[in-house]
Design an enzyme around this catalytic site. Sequence first.
Site, PDB file in Angstrom:
ATOM      1  N   ASN A 295       0.801  -1.235   0.000  1.00  0.00           N
ATOM      2  CA  ASN A 295       0.000   0.000   0.000  1.00  0.00           C
ATOM      3  C   ASN A 295       0.831   1.282   0.000  1.00  0.00           C
ATOM      4  O   ASN A 295       0.423   2.279  -0.560  1.00  0.00           O
ATOM      5  CB  ASN A 295      -1.009  -0.005   1.143  1.00  0.00           C
ATOM      6  CG  ASN A 295      -0.363  -0.160   2.491  1.00  0.00           C
ATOM      7  OD1 ASN A 295       0.779  -0.607   2.609  1.00  0.00           O
ATOM      8  ND2 ASN A 295      -1.088   0.188   3.528  1.00  0.00           N
TER       9      ASN A 295
ATOM     10  N   GLU B 174       4.705  -4.789  11.857  1.00  0.00           N
ATOM     11  CA  GLU B 174       3.674  -3.774  11.593  1.00  0.00           C
ATOM     12  C   GLU B 174       2.553  -4.479  10.850  1.00  0.00           C
ATOM     13  O   GLU B 174       2.659  -4.715   9.648  1.00  0.00           O
ATOM     14  CB  GLU B 174       4.263  -2.645  10.733  1.00  0.00           C
ATOM     15  CG  GLU B 174       5.251  -1.763  11.454  1.00  0.00           C
ATOM     16  CD  GLU B 174       4.600  -0.907  12.527  1.00  0.00           C
ATOM     17  OE1 GLU B 174       3.360  -0.854  12.605  1.00  0.00           O
ATOM     18  OE2 GLU B 174       5.347  -0.298  13.308  1.00  0.00           O
TER      19      GLU B 174
ATOM     20  N   CYS C  21      -3.508   0.457   6.834  1.00  0.00           N
ATOM     21  CA  CYS C  21      -3.586  -0.485   7.959  1.00  0.00           C
ATOM     22  C   CYS C  21      -4.281   0.090   9.181  1.00  0.00           C
ATOM     23  O   CYS C  21      -4.985  -0.617   9.893  1.00  0.00           O
ATOM     24  CB  CYS C  21      -2.183  -0.927   8.336  1.00  0.00           C
ATOM     25  SG  CYS C  21      -1.096   0.490   8.622  1.00  0.00           S
TER      26      CYS C  21
ATOM     27  N   GLU D  29       7.744   1.855  14.781  1.00  0.00           N
ATOM     28  CA  GLU D  29       8.501   2.541  13.743  1.00  0.00           C
ATOM     29  C   GLU D  29       8.440   4.037  14.022  1.00  0.00           C
ATOM     30  O   GLU D  29       7.626   4.498  14.818  1.00  0.00           O
ATOM     31  CB  GLU D  29       7.915   2.228  12.359  1.00  0.00           C
ATOM     32  CG  GLU D  29       8.131   0.773  11.989  1.00  0.00           C
ATOM     33  CD  GLU D  29       7.943   0.460  10.516  1.00  0.00           C
ATOM     34  OE1 GLU D  29       6.883   0.806   9.976  1.00  0.00           O
ATOM     35  OE2 GLU D  29       8.857  -0.152   9.920  1.00  0.00           O
TER      36      GLU D  29
HETATM   37  P1  NAD Z   1       1.027  -9.814   3.153  1.00  0.00           P
HETATM   38  O1  NAD Z   1       1.137 -10.261   4.561  1.00  0.00           O
HETATM   39  O2  NAD Z   1       0.321 -10.663   2.186  1.00  0.00           O
HETATM   40  O3  NAD Z   1       2.486  -9.591   2.532  1.00  0.00           O
HETATM   41  C1  NAD Z   1       3.421  -8.722   3.144  1.00  0.00           C
HETATM   42  C2  NAD Z   1       4.814  -9.076   2.666  1.00  0.00           C
HETATM   43  O4  NAD Z   1       5.215 -10.329   3.234  1.00  0.00           O
HETATM   44  C3  NAD Z   1       4.964  -9.234   1.158  1.00  0.00           C
HETATM   45  O5  NAD Z   1       6.183  -8.649   0.758  1.00  0.00           O
HETATM   46  C4  NAD Z   1       5.009 -10.744   0.972  1.00  0.00           C
HETATM   47  O6  NAD Z   1       5.708 -11.156  -0.177  1.00  0.00           O
HETATM   48  C5  NAD Z   1       5.744 -11.181   2.222  1.00  0.00           C
HETATM   49  N1  NAD Z   1       5.518 -12.561   2.655  1.00  0.00           N
HETATM   50  C6  NAD Z   1       4.440 -13.341   2.445  1.00  0.00           C
HETATM   51  N2  NAD Z   1       4.616 -14.549   3.038  1.00  0.00           N
HETATM   52  C7  NAD Z   1       5.825 -14.518   3.647  1.00  0.00           C
HETATM   53  C8  NAD Z   1       6.555 -15.449   4.442  1.00  0.00           C
HETATM   54  N3  NAD Z   1       6.079 -16.650   4.728  1.00  0.00           N
HETATM   55  N4  NAD Z   1       7.753 -15.068   4.916  1.00  0.00           N
HETATM   56  C9  NAD Z   1       8.253 -13.841   4.671  1.00  0.00           C
HETATM   57  N5  NAD Z   1       7.609 -12.922   3.912  1.00  0.00           N
HETATM   58  C10 NAD Z   1       6.400 -13.249   3.414  1.00  0.00           C
HETATM   59  O7  NAD Z   1       0.392  -8.352   3.224  1.00  0.00           O
HETATM   60  P2  NAD Z   1      -0.063  -7.401   2.019  1.00  0.00           P
HETATM   61  O8  NAD Z   1      -1.290  -7.965   1.404  1.00  0.00           O
HETATM   62  O9  NAD Z   1       1.111  -7.097   1.162  1.00  0.00           O
HETATM   63  O10 NAD Z   1      -0.419  -6.064   2.801  1.00  0.00           O
HETATM   64  C11 NAD Z   1      -1.635  -5.854   3.443  1.00  0.00           C
HETATM   65  C12 NAD Z   1      -1.509  -6.080   4.925  1.00  0.00           C
HETATM   66  O11 NAD Z   1      -0.450  -5.286   5.458  1.00  0.00           O
HETATM   67  C13 NAD Z   1      -2.745  -5.660   5.690  1.00  0.00           C
HETATM   68  O12 NAD Z   1      -3.044  -6.601   6.675  1.00  0.00           O
HETATM   69  C14 NAD Z   1      -2.334  -4.337   6.315  1.00  0.00           C
HETATM   70  O13 NAD Z   1      -3.050  -4.003   7.470  1.00  0.00           O
HETATM   71  C15 NAD Z   1      -0.894  -4.575   6.594  1.00  0.00           C
HETATM   72  N6  NAD Z   1      -0.172  -3.305   6.720  1.00  0.00           N
HETATM   73  C16 NAD Z   1       0.274  -2.918   7.952  1.00  0.00           C
HETATM   74  C17 NAD Z   1       0.921  -1.702   8.112  1.00  0.00           C
HETATM   75  C18 NAD Z   1       1.408  -1.248   9.464  1.00  0.00           C
HETATM   76  O14 NAD Z   1       2.262  -0.366   9.523  1.00  0.00           O
HETATM   77  N7  NAD Z   1       0.917  -1.779  10.569  1.00  0.00           N
HETATM   78  C19 NAD Z   1       1.126  -0.879   7.002  1.00  0.00           C
HETATM   79  C20 NAD Z   1       0.672  -1.312   5.757  1.00  0.00           C
HETATM   80  C21 NAD Z   1       0.024  -2.528   5.632  1.00  0.00           C
END
Ligand code: NAD
Length: 483
Positions: free
Chosen positions: A152, A249, A283, A457
């Site tokens: 995002n 996060e 998020c 962060e």
């Molecule tokens: P996701 O969990 O599908 O993927 C996040 C990242 O993790 C990607 O780069 C992905 O390739 C990687 N990944 C996936 N499986 C993995 C594994 N087993 N080991 C290591 N890396 C792995 O999330 P998304 O769909 O990209 O993003 C949306 C989510 O992120 C939502 O839940 C949102 O709330 C959260 N988010 C949180 C924050 C925050 O600061 N708290 C900010 C932005 C988004």
Amino acid sequence: MNTQPTASHFINGKYVEDTAGDLIEVIYPYTGQVIAKLHAATPAIVDQALDAARLAQQQWASWTGTERGRVLRRAADIMRERNHDLSMLETYDTGKPYSETSVADATSGADAFEYFGGLAGSITGAYIPLGDNFVYTRREPLGVCVGIGAWNYPTQIACWKGAPALACGNALVFKPSETTPLCALKVAEILIEAGVPAGVYNVIQGYGAVGAALVTDPRVDKVSLTGSVATGRKVYAAAAEGMRHVTMELGGKSPLVIFDDADLDAAVSGAILGNFYSSGQVCSNGTRVFVQKGIKPAFLARLSERLQGVVMGDPLDPATNYGPMVSAAQRDIVAGFIAKGQAEGARLVTGGTIPDGPGFFLPPTVFADVTDDMTIAREEIFGPVMSVLDFDTEQEVLARANDTPYGLAAGVFTADITRAHRMAAGFQAGTCYINTYNDAPVEAPFGGMKLSGVGRENSKAAIEHYSQIKSVYVRMDKCEAPF
Ligand code: NAD
């Protein structure tokens, strides 16, 4: 704009390719067209990046904090000079409108490099007197950090992890989301141009498997993930095996509470910012909007009126203030939640229908008469869906606001200042807002409680998560033993 990067990865100061890696197609969410083709990192690329980081980190850590800070602040200046191009690329990568990306993405990345660049010279230990003897502490880098990003805010996430990591003298290997792999490469280029030594900040592409390989590699000392709770659980568990430091996060289902004494227009603004900015893909969004019963009709009427101001369309048109969602898959997930909301009896006030035409658009969607047990009130949707719930009393709403396994953010709109602070004290959330929503300045800690995460962060708090303390005991008198 040429959106195809020179190569997929940026390692040791150079673009690197290995076409044996799985194909990653980058799709512009407005047209559905492929705008770049990259390859996921092979084990050889992972090796190359970690070896480069390991080697470069030692040299980087030997610089003084002021020297490190100087180049990080130079990187901030370059990012600001290139804001237009970086914002265009962010728009191509994510589909977010240029009206947003030009003020929120590279700019907040630059803020991070400026802030942590400024702090770098002040990262020090302490002196602890013990009579004639003393202890001093050294605040040392962790070593090689791995950053794994969500889709995002690709530029911001690459900078929010990179700036504190580098300020503390670490090297970073960053893996962007496979959905938005382009922006972090530009951050890496800029850091080299600013004078950061080759190998200190590397970017490698890949799906989850590449992230997983990084997390368990013995060369890695810390992992910082921005992603979903499901991924967070896996990454946290995998990192535990090697006792690696983590920052998580993760997702949320945050409450936004609006009392009947609130400034109605300001509260509606808060609800819009907290649900529909970036097409709801934030998020910390306050997606459970609790409205005190007396003002519910007025709130819904004003909200519907204000949503007439949405300009949905070409994200590159400066007049557009609402872009498509990041991908067809994400839109389908959100459409599934909307269908569930209707099936479970929530009242659809506005939106909910996928429009004809190009782009993965989903208009701002508002449900009223939502109850706590409905799926749309319990699960993170990560799209433009607001659930409006009714409440009577402060005590009741606080209990309901906290009745969630998440704890990322929470907000309250009220004119009663003592109540506002009582609510902020009572919320189980890492970030709370009073009469505002979703601000994220670099000066303030950001992160979650409960399932929403571990660590913080931004701010000085991030320094704690990218460094470790060593205590050095010094005896001035003679060292003696009992035998
Ligand atoms: P996701 O969990 O599908 O993927 C996040 C990242 O993790 C990607 O780069 C992905 O390739 C990687 N990944 C996936 N499986 C993995 C594994 N087993 N080991 C290591 N890396 C792995 O999330 P998304 O769909 O990209 O993003 C949306 C989510 O992120 C939502 O839940 C949102 O709330 C959260 N988010 C949180 C924050 C925050 O600061 N708290 C900010 C932005 C988004």
